[in-house]
Design a protein around this motif. Sequence first.
Motif, mmCIF file in Angstrom:
data_model
loop_
_atom_site.group_PDB
_atom_site.id
_atom_site.type_symbol
_atom_site.label_atom_id
_atom_site.label_comp_id
_atom_site.label_asym_id
_atom_site.label_seq_id
_atom_site.Cartn_x
_atom_site.Cartn_y
_atom_site.Cartn_z
ATOM 1 N N GLY A 88 10.960 -3.771 1.572
ATOM 2 C CA GLY A 88 9.665 -2.904 1.387
ATOM 3 C C GLY A 88 9.491 -1.775 2.255
ATOM 4 O O GLY A 88 9.986 -1.684 3.416
ATOM 5 N N ARG A 89 8.853 -0.638 1.762
ATOM 6 C CA ARG A 89 8.644 0.572 2.662
ATOM 7 C C ARG A 89 7.665 0.504 3.713
ATOM 8 O O ARG A 89 6.587 -0.186 3.364
ATOM 9 C CB ARG A 89 8.468 1.794 1.405
ATOM 10 C CG ARG A 89 7.881 2.982 2.262
ATOM 11 C CD ARG A 89 9.252 3.557 2.780
ATOM 12 N NE ARG A 89 9.979 4.235 1.659
ATOM 13 C CZ ARG A 89 11.393 4.232 1.438
ATOM 14 N NH1 ARG A 89 12.108 3.352 2.308
ATOM 15 N NH2 ARG A 89 11.970 4.962 0.445
ATOM 16 N N GLY A 90 8.137 0.883 4.915
ATOM 17 C CA GLY A 90 7.083 0.926 5.879
ATOM 18 C C GLY A 90 7.105 -0.222 6.835
ATOM 19 O O GLY A 90 6.473 -0.197 7.808
ATOM 20 N N GLY A 91 7.680 -1.332 6.668
ATOM 21 C CA GLY A 91 7.623 -2.555 7.324
ATOM 22 C C GLY A 91 8.295 -2.348 8.817
ATOM 23 O O GLY A 91 7.705 -2.660 9.891
ATOM 24 N N ILE B 142 0.742 -1.266 0.022
ATOM 25 C CA ILE B 142 0.128 -0.038 -0.122
ATOM 26 C C ILE B 142 0.854 1.147 -0.224
ATOM 27 O O ILE B 142 1.819 1.417 0.939
ATOM 28 C CB ILE B 142 -1.095 0.036 1.115
ATOM 29 C CG1 ILE B 142 -1.859 -1.245 1.211
ATOM 30 C CG2 ILE B 142 -2.007 1.300 1.289
ATOM 31 C CD1 ILE B 142 -2.677 -1.534 2.438
ATOM 32 N N PRO B 143 0.819 2.064 -0.995
ATOM 33 C CA PRO B 143 1.749 3.295 -1.082
ATOM 34 C C PRO B 143 0.918 4.442 -0.241
ATOM 35 O O PRO B 143 0.613 5.484 -0.769
ATOM 36 C CB PRO B 143 1.551 3.693 -2.711
ATOM 37 C CG PRO B 143 0.237 3.163 -2.964
ATOM 38 C CD PRO B 143 0.147 1.822 -2.366
ATOM 39 N N ASN B 144 0.888 4.167 1.025
ATOM 40 C CA ASN B 144 0.236 5.136 1.854
ATOM 41 C C ASN B 144 1.515 6.168 2.474
ATOM 42 O O ASN B 144 1.786 6.158 3.570
ATOM 43 C CB ASN B 144 -0.475 4.300 2.966
ATOM 44 C CG ASN B 144 0.563 3.456 3.825
ATOM 45 O OD1 ASN B 144 0.954 2.656 3.200
ATOM 46 N ND2 ASN B 144 0.353 3.739 5.181
ATOM 47 N N LYS C 214 -6.163 11.673 0.952
ATOM 48 C CA LYS C 214 -7.501 11.232 1.200
ATOM 49 C C LYS C 214 -8.065 10.952 0.214
ATOM 50 O O LYS C 214 -8.840 9.847 0.014
ATOM 51 C CB LYS C 214 -8.262 12.483 1.626
ATOM 52 C CG LYS C 214 -9.775 12.382 2.353
ATOM 53 C CD LYS C 214 -9.776 11.059 3.233
ATOM 54 C CE LYS C 214 -10.993 10.652 4.185
ATOM 55 N NZ LYS C 214 -11.124 9.792 5.091
ATOM 56 N N ALA C 215 -8.156 11.363 -1.188
ATOM 57 C CA ALA C 215 -8.724 11.195 -2.458
ATOM 58 C C ALA C 215 -8.205 9.787 -3.013
ATOM 59 O O ALA C 215 -8.912 8.773 -3.435
ATOM 60 C CB ALA C 215 -8.525 12.189 -3.442
ATOM 61 N N HIS C 216 -6.667 9.667 -2.895
ATOM 62 C CA HIS C 216 -6.203 8.348 -3.261
ATOM 63 C C HIS C 216 -6.394 7.129 -2.401
ATOM 64 O O HIS C 216 -6.449 6.153 -3.072
ATOM 65 C CB HIS C 216 -4.658 8.453 -3.051
ATOM 66 C CG HIS C 216 -4.024 9.415 -4.068
ATOM 67 N ND1 HIS C 216 -2.872 10.259 -3.989
ATOM 68 C CD2 HIS C 216 -4.729 9.973 -5.167
ATOM 69 C CE1 HIS C 216 -2.795 10.927 -4.917
ATOM 70 N NE2 HIS C 216 -3.818 10.675 -5.853
ATOM 71 N N GLY C 217 -7.021 7.560 -1.225
ATOM 72 C CA GLY C 217 -7.551 6.195 -0.363
ATOM 73 C C GLY C 217 -6.492 5.134 0.169
ATOM 74 O O GLY C 217 -6.929 4.360 0.917
ATOM 75 N N HIS C 218 -5.263 5.612 -0.001
ATOM 76 C CA HIS C 218 -4.174 4.403 0.517
ATOM 77 C C HIS C 218 -4.014 4.481 1.926
ATOM 78 O O HIS C 218 -4.111 3.430 2.628
ATOM 79 C CB HIS C 218 -2.758 4.808 0.048
ATOM 80 C CG HIS C 218 -2.995 4.713 -1.665
ATOM 81 N ND1 HIS C 218 -3.241 3.765 -2.487
ATOM 82 C CD2 HIS C 218 -2.447 5.895 -2.501
ATOM 83 C CE1 HIS C 218 -3.148 4.051 -3.608
ATOM 84 N NE2 HIS C 218 -2.660 5.335 -3.743
ATOM 85 N N MET C 219 -4.283 5.783 2.650
ATOM 86 C CA MET C 219 -4.266 5.762 4.115
ATOM 87 C C MET C 219 -5.490 4.868 4.751
ATOM 88 O O MET C 219 -5.260 4.238 5.729
ATOM 89 C CB MET C 219 -3.974 7.076 4.566
ATOM 90 C CG MET C 219 -3.563 7.262 5.977
ATOM 91 S SD MET C 219 -1.668 7.131 5.999
ATOM 92 C CE MET C 219 -1.543 8.718 5.359
ATOM 93 N N ASP C 220 -6.556 4.836 4.238
ATOM 94 C CA ASP C 220 -7.703 4.510 4.489
ATOM 95 C C ASP C 220 -7.485 2.767 4.290
ATOM 96 O O ASP C 220 -7.866 2.142 5.133
ATOM 97 C CB ASP C 220 -8.846 4.783 3.946
ATOM 98 C CG ASP C 220 -9.417 6.189 4.199
ATOM 99 O OD1 ASP C 220 -8.919 6.618 5.477
ATOM 100 O OD2 ASP C 220 -10.144 7.033 3.729
ATOM 101 N N ALA C 221 -6.850 2.423 3.211
ATOM 102 C CA ALA C 221 -6.525 0.992 3.085
ATOM 103 C C ALA C 221 -5.665 0.500 4.255
ATOM 104 O O ALA C 221 -5.735 -0.778 4.668
ATOM 105 C CB ALA C 221 -5.954 0.927 1.581
ATOM 106 N N ALA C 222 -4.579 1.271 4.702
ATOM 107 C CA ALA C 222 -3.863 0.653 5.512
ATOM 108 C C ALA C 222 -4.356 0.725 6.681
ATOM 109 O O ALA C 222 -4.089 -0.362 7.553
ATOM 110 C CB ALA C 222 -2.387 1.823 5.539
#
Length: 474
Positions: free
Chosen positions: A125-128, A28-30, A40-48
């Motif tokens: 990967g990014r963020g783990g 997820i590219p959050n 917010k529009a992209h929705g990645h933060m909500d997906a995470a």
Amino acid sequence: MDTARLSRFVGKLWDDEIVPRLVEYIRIPNKSPMFDKDWKAHGHMDAAVKLMSDWARARLAALPGSTLEVVQLEGRTPLIYIEVPGQGDDTVVLYGHLDKQPEMTGWAEGLGPWTPVLKGDKLYGRGGADDGYAIFGSLAALLALHEQGVPHARCVILIEACEESGSYDLPFYVDHLAARIGNPSLVVCLDSGCGNYEQLWLTTSLRGMTGGNLTVQVLEEGVHSGDASGVVPSSFRILREILSRLEDPQTGTIKPKELYVEIPAQRVEQAQHAATVLGSDIYTKFPWAGGMHPVTKELPELVLNRTWRPQLAVTGIGGIPPLDSAGNVLRPFTAAKLSLRVPPTLDAKQAGRFLKQLLEKDPPYGATVTFDLEKDGSGWNAPALSPWLEQAVDEASQHQFGAPATYMGEGGSIPFMGMLGEKFPRAQFLITGVLGPHSNAHGPNEFLHIPTGKKVSAVVAEVVAKHYAQGAKG
């Protein structure tokens, strides 16, 4: 507590559930709001948030009375708020974040920021490691205690979504949830680093940060360099001259005394010990090019440079075309994004004001020089450890790593720590993490060292149990 059983439980949970969820999370590219204005529009933060909260809700079924809420204040990034009931009147806060740094270039073949790859004990990967694992590690610790019937205090887990942008939303959530959070006596943060993967590392301090965009403009539009050079001063040269007010170009030393503090004697001693433990690993962990070498071979000085002294990084350039499209033009402006790390006990807002004045005053040749402050966040210096906590972390390190705990400051920033230090002055802090040698947070080829994630989770369980036992003694 059976510490061997604890390790087995945590290890199995990581293998069966946590690592697979982290694989999904890395996809997820959050990116943090600073790097994705349309987050917010992209929705990645909500997906995470959904990925983490779905897993957590399922696991909370094993912890009776526990609750999870995704709190969303108007116009702000979301926050995952979890309460796990405990015994007694005390509270432990466990903190992490789920937003990520941007992609960065230079990933090795087959690797990428949003491409999870398992290689042996490492999950790339990014963020783990920075620090999507925090919610999983925190709940793993509490589930392990429950599995053995070991009592603990009430626990609150806070997972924010704008740490990589300076945690500017977090104060609003802490105030909004103040009555529910209570007055914690222990704060656990899993967003820090480790000097190696062989022992537990406690973070004793964090540098603050200020920075922004420095722009030097000399023309309204670009002109032929053959016509203008020698008449119109180069914006790049002026920018370089202005930066020399701040940083010695020969040594990298920050010049103004206003950006320094006196380093506490205990922190100097801890830096010397950390240098002895790590040796040349202090600098060999970096991916040096060619014949490069560090600014000094004095190891304690390198530790203090990255933890208690101001340092500048130019992290972006504007107004300069890429090489394959750079014509013979004297450009109208040059801009640089500056990231200035400041000592843990220096007021970052004051440092930012000083920096703006330093860079904008007396512009060479009458150039238009502007410095737009983007961020400022003061650092943090940990309070002295209570004897019980010092003993608890050392015993936990021996149980899980087979080596004593070690103490060292970190060069990065975790704005939440300074905020909580002010709001909860009686709290003790356990700040640790999994970002060790070559893990390269924020850069290419970032990875999570899975065995360290497991051990850190087990350490948290042991310390939270000891915290309750200490409270029971009064």
